[in-house]
Design a protein around this motif. Structure first.
Motif, PDB file in Angstrom:
ATOM      1  N   LEU A  53       0.761  -1.311  -0.373  1.00  0.00           N
ATOM      2  CA  LEU A  53       0.010   0.267   0.126  1.00  0.00           C
ATOM      3  C   LEU A  53       0.846   1.354   0.432  1.00  0.00           C
ATOM      4  N   PRO A  54       0.717   2.116  -0.322  1.00  0.00           N
ATOM      5  CA  PRO A  54       0.843   2.902  -0.752  1.00  0.00           C
ATOM      6  C   PRO A  54       2.008   4.204   0.837  1.00  0.00           C
ATOM      7  N   PRO A  55       2.310   4.605   0.648  1.00  0.00           N
ATOM      8  CA  PRO A  55       2.857   5.048   2.139  1.00  0.00           C
ATOM      9  C   PRO A  55       2.063   5.788   2.363  1.00  0.00           C
ATOM     10  N   GLY A  56       1.457   5.846   4.043  1.00  0.00           N
ATOM     11  CA  GLY A  56       0.849   7.268   4.537  1.00  0.00           C
ATOM     12  C   GLY A  56       0.046   6.927   4.141  1.00  0.00           C
ATOM     13  N   VAL A  57      -0.834   6.004   3.465  1.00  0.00           N
ATOM     14  CA  VAL A  57      -2.568   5.576   3.063  1.00  0.00           C
ATOM     15  C   VAL A  57      -3.178   5.345   4.599  1.00  0.00           C
ATOM     16  N   VAL A  58      -2.509   4.359   5.338  1.00  0.00           N
ATOM     17  CA  VAL A  58      -3.334   3.924   6.719  1.00  0.00           C
ATOM     18  C   VAL A  58      -2.020   4.259   7.430  1.00  0.00           C
ATOM     19  N   ASN A  59      -2.019   4.885   8.342  1.00  0.00           N
ATOM     20  CA  ASN A  59      -1.231   5.094  10.133  1.00  0.00           C
ATOM     21  C   ASN A  59      -2.102   4.571  11.206  1.00  0.00           C
ATOM     22  N   ILE A  60      -0.765   3.556  12.317  1.00  0.00           N
ATOM     23  CA  ILE A  60      -1.644   3.313  13.113  1.00  0.00           C
ATOM     24  C   ILE A  60      -0.886   3.558  13.976  1.00  0.00           C
ATOM     25  N   VAL A  61      -1.383   4.508  15.501  1.00  0.00           N
ATOM     26  CA  VAL A  61      -0.711   4.877  16.280  1.00  0.00           C
ATOM     27  C   VAL A  61      -1.248   4.832  17.651  1.00  0.00           C
ATOM     28  N   THR A  62      -0.754   4.666  18.356  1.00  0.00           N
ATOM     29  CA  THR A  62      -1.368   3.383  19.811  1.00  0.00           C
ATOM     30  C   THR A  62      -0.918   4.479  20.971  1.00  0.00           C
ATOM     31  N   GLY A  63      -1.917   4.099  21.826  1.00  0.00           N
ATOM     32  CA  GLY A  63      -1.583   4.709  22.662  1.00  0.00           C
ATOM     33  C   GLY A  63      -2.793   4.481  23.717  1.00  0.00           C
ATOM     34  N   ALA A  64      -3.132   5.653  25.183  1.00  0.00           N
ATOM     35  CA  ALA A  64      -4.270   5.483  25.866  1.00  0.00           C
ATOM     36  C   ALA A  64      -4.898   6.920  25.781  1.00  0.00           C
ATOM     37  N   GLY A  65      -5.902   6.594  26.065  1.00  0.00           N
ATOM     38  CA  GLY A  65      -6.712   8.058  26.277  1.00  0.00           C
ATOM     39  C   GLY A  65      -6.149  10.151  25.621  1.00  0.00           C
ATOM     40  N   GLU A  66      -5.229   9.733  25.542  1.00  0.00           N
ATOM     41  CA  GLU A  66      -5.326  11.283  25.232  1.00  0.00           C
ATOM     42  C   GLU A  66      -4.154  10.761  23.376  1.00  0.00           C
ATOM     43  N   THR A  67      -3.878   9.910  23.214  1.00  0.00           N
ATOM     44  CA  THR A  67      -3.357   9.397  22.574  1.00  0.00           C
ATOM     45  C   THR A  67      -4.759   9.488  20.884  1.00  0.00           C
ATOM     46  N   GLY A  68      -5.815   8.978  21.593  1.00  0.00           N
ATOM     47  CA  GLY A  68      -7.188   9.246  21.318  1.00  0.00           C
ATOM     48  C   GLY A  68      -7.839  10.710  21.380  1.00  0.00           C
ATOM     49  N   ALA A  69      -7.660  11.175  21.957  1.00  0.00           N
ATOM     50  CA  ALA A  69      -8.254  13.169  22.000  1.00  0.00           C
ATOM     51  C   ALA A  69      -7.343  13.463  21.152  1.00  0.00           C
ATOM     52  N   ALA A  70      -5.727  12.685  21.209  1.00  0.00           N
ATOM     53  CA  ALA A  70      -4.670  13.492  19.733  1.00  0.00           C
ATOM     54  C   ALA A  70      -5.598  13.790  18.553  1.00  0.00           C
ATOM     55  N   VAL A  71      -5.619  12.627  17.806  1.00  0.00           N
ATOM     56  CA  VAL A  71      -6.232  11.717  17.075  1.00  0.00           C
ATOM     57  C   VAL A  71      -7.657  12.521  16.361  1.00  0.00           C
ATOM     58  N   MET A  72      -8.315  12.729  17.909  1.00  0.00           N
ATOM     59  CA  MET A  72      -9.953  12.940  17.012  1.00  0.00           C
ATOM     60  C   MET A  72      -9.967  14.347  16.566  1.00  0.00           C
TER      61      MET A  72
END
Lengths: 317, 502
Positions: free
Chosen positions: B228-247
């Protein structure tokens, strides 16, 4: 007037019987039994199941070409299934009425292996009741311990339930001390609703320890995990309501040890430990026995034997 | 006909004698049957950004624990704000340069490739999913992994037919989307979120749940293998703070969230006033309604499947059983009987029906709610079962005599706990079923077809199952009413939530 309508004719009895026993959902029952097939039975549990299955076999020959010689060798196989002396004998041999006396001669009086006979104009049952009863009495007189009768499917499908039940009661009386197995011939009843209703119809007149049985083995579709489950659930509901323990015999189409174990898993998880013995559960089968023996040998030695060690053909007993 | 002998006549003879019982003992016990495929876990999992596994700028890691034995499985990277920023920039670039411009037929090839690679590694993924989340291997093997592959297959099929998603309208992808998924179906939720977004031409930043990151990162390996071309799917892990940053990041045109109603509301509040699209798949407290004419044994099977599937960690779990008064005693007796043969224990054993509770926190929450049920006077039943000494387990539990005011009838327990209520008329059943903040799913059991149709129009639930429960299919839209969320996943409707209509 309304009362008359409610009580009139076959349709009323039809409605009442089906209301009392409740419906069965075909999709649901098949999903339930599919879960039995994903159970993983290994090592000592597998060996226990295989041996138990051997003791539950009604070793059967039901052919026009049956001879006293064939029946004698079937009886030998039943008493002594394998050269491995730890393998127990099967529950019974199952033969046509004319072969009962030959089986009795081969097994001897009071043998551990019982003699079952398919009386009542097996497999269609389409003769006069008097003829069917005479056949039952003759088979018992010749030494049959168990009678496998067929229900009157014509009467059942026409809604004449009382007639079906009265005929079973008449056969039961003709059996005397012999155990009765009532064959519903599930593939001719076709739906799970009808299989459940017919199970209750039969159990309503049976004695504890008598059997209900799926099939004659003479139609296209015989015992399946689905119709086995419907009948096990009927037995369970009947037992919990009345305290009478009816036994079960699936017959026809169970050829492999793997299938037999799946049927036993259904028994274990539906009726529990009290039905895991050959007084309460049987397999009507012929070629199943050799596959059970093959698998027992595999568990013992860790390797499958060459196919010619255990014939697939029931002919060769 | 008067001579017909049926149960009622025979059972009348039994009056006064002890009730017959079935014995589910140890005459024939199953030997352990552990699934032994290698899950191929790494000791440490990095973030998946721009097509590469990348160490977190935060420099921090946390442990992923196997809930079945409390042992550490792997270390997982914590994505800080800078990592989330990098992931979104990579996604935006991929959208602008490759994925957003690619013809649908080409995108389909990648999705088909992902689906096939997932099938190829199905056993490995099933074992990893079970070790990471605690669900029985038979479920990850027979449901989670094949269903995840099915979602990629289904959406791959759509990718070159998008002109038919909205007949008469032209459509375009949204751009970059941010997605946060829960811990109950880690891999399957990845597939639900990624497949429609990618088929439509969007690029993604996805955050798996803290306790179940491993299969998402294993899916990242497949995404790499699929080229898959780079950057099409990115997966970041972590708890609630990471989730808040993603949202909360400014780049995504849409955020999609599956999780608790509580967190969903926080996200909605924080995004109020922005032009971001949102879809929310939140909690549930589904009513499973059994009428007196239902096929009772199959209904009992549906109740079992509805509440004990995946230890009850299912947002659409049938956690409130509404049973018609005339059959209530029979249904409860049959249910208790059936519960006696449920096998609770090692999730990796192929014969296990109920596995481990996903986390210590969740176990504490279930325990607290069950205590409240006992305190509020409901009747507790748990079959005799030995739970493993180590690990987080909870026995299958039912409460009888529950009323609508009990906490266990109102709050989502998200565990193997069923609350049983009764009703007299269909109207009362609908009233009780709808008397909840949630509206994700419901079940109706009756032999009467017309009643199924009537009930399904009156029940305020996104999915109504008839004479079955917990049935899923990529072609069928799934989503909620009321506080169970909005937006649909699956089917044509699910795709519409990942595009703009021009």
């Amino acid at each position: 007037m309304v009362g008359d309508l409610m009580n009139a004719g076959p349709s009323a009895s039809f409605r009442r019987l089906f209301d009392e026993v409740g419906p069965v959902d075909a999709v649901g029952i098949e999903e339930r039994v599919a879960k039995y097939t994903t159970r993983s039975i290994k090592k000592s549990a597998k060996l226990w199941g295989l041996r138990m299955a051997v003791t539950m076999v009604d070793l059967t020959t039901l052919e026009g070409k049956d001879t006293p010689g064939k029946v004698a060798s079937l009886c030998q196989k039943a008493v002594h299934p394998s050269d491995d002396s730890t393998v127990p004998p099967v529950a019974a041999v199952c033969v046509y009425p004319s072969m009962v006396r030959h089986a009795r001669r081969a097994l001897g009086p009071g043998a551990k292996v019982r003699i079952a006979s398919v009386a009542t104009a097996f497999p269609s049952g389409q003769t006069a009741l008097m003829t069917r009863l005479a056949e039952v009495r003759a088979a018992v007189a010749d030494g049959a311990d168990e009678i496998d009768m067929v229900i009157n499917r014509g009467a059942f499908l026409a809604g004449e339930f009382a007639r079906v039940q009265d005929e079973i009661a008449a056969v039961l009386a003709a059996c005397g001390p012999a155990t009765l197995k009532v064959i519903l011939e599930v593939s001719e009843l076709e739906t799970y609703d009808k299989i459940r209703a017919a199970s209750f119809l039969a159990m309503g007149v049976l004695r504890p320890g008598d059997f209900i049985k799926t099939s004659t083995g003479k139609t296209t579709l015989n015992a399946t995990l689905g119709n086995n489950q419907v009948m096990l659930e009927a037995i369970r509901d009947f037992y919990l309501d009345t305290g009478m323990a009816i036994a079960m015999k699936p017959a026809g189409g169970i050829r492999s040890a793997k299938q037999a174990l799946q049927f036993l898993i259904a028994v274990k998880e539906t009726l529990g430990d009290a039905w895991l013995n050959n007084k309460r559960y049987r397999f009507g089968a012929s070629s199943l026995l050799n596959d059970l023996l093959r698998q027992i040998e595999k568990e013992r030695t860790g390797a499958y034997q060459a196919p010619y060690y255990f014939s697939e053909a029931a002919e060769s007993y | 006909m008067a001579s017909l002998k049926t149960i009622s006549k025979l059972s009348a003879r039994r009056q006064g004698r002890p009730a017959p019982e079935l014995i589910f003992g140890d005459l024939w016990t199953y030997d352990p049957a552990p699934e032994t495929a290698d899950p191929k876990l790494k000791a440490r999992y990095e973030l998946f950004i721009n097509g590469r596994f990348t160490a977190p700028k935060s420099g921090r890691y946390f442990n992923s624990i196997n809930p079945a034995n409390e042992r550490k499985l792997a270390e997982i990277a914590v994505a800080g704000p800078a990592d989330v920023e990098a992931a979104y920039r990579a996604a935006q670039k991929a959208f602008d340069t490759t994925w957003g411009k690619m013809p649908g037929a080409e995108r389909a090839k990648y999705l088909f490739r992902i689906a096939r690679l997932l099938q190829d590694r199905a056993r490995e993924f099933a074992v990893a999913e079970t070790m990471d989340g605690g669900k029985p291997i038979k479920e990850s093997r027979d449901f989670d992994v094949p269903m995840a592959a099915a979602h990629f297959f289904y959406h791959a099929g759509w990718a070159d037919k998008l002109d038919y998603v909205a007949p008469g309208r032209r459509i375009a992808p949204l751009g970059v989307v941010g997605q946060v998924i829960p811990w109950n179906f880690p891999l399957l939720m990845c597939a639900w979120k990624l497949a429609p977004a990618l088929a439509m031409g969007n690029c993604v930043v996805l955050k798996p749940a803290e306790t179940t990151s491993i299969t998402a990162l294993k899916l990242a390996e497949i995404i790499q293998d699929a080229d898959l071309p780079p950057g099409v799917v990115n997966i970041v892990t972590g708890a609630g703070e990471t989730g808040a940053a993603v949202m909360g990041h400014p780049i995504p045109a849409k955020v999609a969230f599956t999780g608790s109603t509580e967190v969903g509301k926080i996200i909605m509040r924080s995004l109020a006033g922005t032009d971001k699209k949102m879809t929310m798949e939140l909690g549930g407290k589904a009513a499973n309604i059994i009428f007196d004419d239902a096929p009772l044994d199959q209904a009992v099977e549906g109740i079992i499947n509805g509440i004990f599937f995946n230890q009850g960690h299912v947002c659409c779990a049938g956690s409130r059983l509404l049973v018609h008064e005339p059959v209530a005693d029979r249904v409860i007796a049959k249910l208790k009987q059936r519960m006696k043969v449920l096998r609770v224990g090692d999730p990796l054993d192929k014969n296990t029906d109920i596995g481990a509770i996903n986390s210590k926190e969740q176990l504490a929450r279930i325990t607290a709610l069950v205590k409240s049920g006992v305190k509020e006077g409901a009747g507790l039943f748990q079959p005799a079962c030995t739970l493993p000494a180590k690990g987080w387990y909870f026995p299958p539990t039912i409460f009888t005599g529950v009323s609508m005011s009990h906490r266990i009838a109102r709050e989502e327990i998200f565990g193997p706990v069923l609350s049983i209520l009764t009703f007299r008329t269909p109207e009362e059943a609908v009233e009780k079923a709808n008397n909840t903040a949630y509206g994700l799913s419901a079940g109706v059991w009756t032999d009467k077809g017309s009643r199924i149709l009537k009930m399904s129009t009156e029940l305020k639930a996104g999915v109504v199952w008839a004479n079955t429960y917990n049935k899923f299919d990529p072609t069928s839209p799934f989503g909620g009413y009321k506080e169970s969320g909005f937006g649909r996943e699956g089917g044509r409707q699910g795709l519409l939530d990942y595009c703009r209509l021009l």
